[in-house]
Design an enzyme around this catalytic site. Sequence first.
Site, mmCIF file in Angstrom:
data_model
loop_
_atom_site.group_PDB
_atom_site.id
_atom_site.type_symbol
_atom_site.label_atom_id
_atom_site.label_comp_id
_atom_site.label_asym_id
_atom_site.label_seq_id
_atom_site.Cartn_x
_atom_site.Cartn_y
_atom_site.Cartn_z
ATOM 1 N N GLY A 20 0.714 -1.302 0.006
ATOM 2 C CA GLY A 20 0.027 -0.072 -0.021
ATOM 3 C C GLY A 20 0.696 1.256 0.208
ATOM 4 N N TYR A 149 -8.564 -17.335 2.895
ATOM 5 C CA TYR A 149 -7.891 -15.991 2.405
ATOM 6 C C TYR A 149 -8.001 -16.266 0.952
ATOM 7 C CZ TYR A 149 -4.322 -13.107 0.480
ATOM 8 O OH TYR A 149 -3.415 -11.986 -0.206
#
Length: 259
Positions: A20, A149
Amino acid sequence: MKIDLSGKTALVTGSTEGIGLAIAKGLAEAGATVIVNGRTAAKVDAAVAALGGDARGVAADLGSAEGHAALIAAEPRADIVVSNLGIFQPSDFFATDDATWDRHWQINVMAGVRLARHYLPGMEQAGWGRFVLLGSESGFSIPVEMIHYGVSKTADAALARGLAKRMAGTGVTVNSVLPGPTLSEGVQAMLEEERARTGRPIEQVAADFVVEHRSGSLIRRAATVEEVANMVVYVASPQAAATTGAALRVDGGIIDTLM
């Protein structure tokens, strides 16, 4: 190719570290005004300081509807939204309880849903926008050690495809980007015990992990966070106007299909 995002505002969730933060840096270097997001003010402030320029930040936990409401109250519009926030937790299927499944769903999927629901109409009204969801190769090559996940990341790719169809003809593109194993802080923490035990460089430990657990990798190593960020910056650019509804791989060749 020169990517110029001057005059564009870009929101990157989960952007205080790792992939990010690398995406936030890449967008800022291309000229965008970047909005950093993380759960704590201290980490958000540190990331904003690292970016410099006109970057700003919002501390909000997007794993809940309340956190999302706080974010959009502070930053109601954006030209580019990168739904990067995500978690992973290795756990055998039979030991993974409902709470773990729900936590992965809320953070990995519903955070993106809520962002899309708020920001896409504004992009449509403006006639231009870029919405990017961070998926994973694990959404296509489901890892046996964290099925929960993988399922959440399959959903991200499906969400991006559906949203792209919903936004057809508006000037707004929606895509997912699929990293493979990437040497982020989270992966380093997962491999730290092995690094400490062997004394080998973390890059080598990560490469050995990839060879053992992601044997389909063609690059035989973990990607860098910058390599993933490069794909996101491109797909957020004006040059990527004909790319929408795509699941774009930065997986090192793990996914063994032609499309």
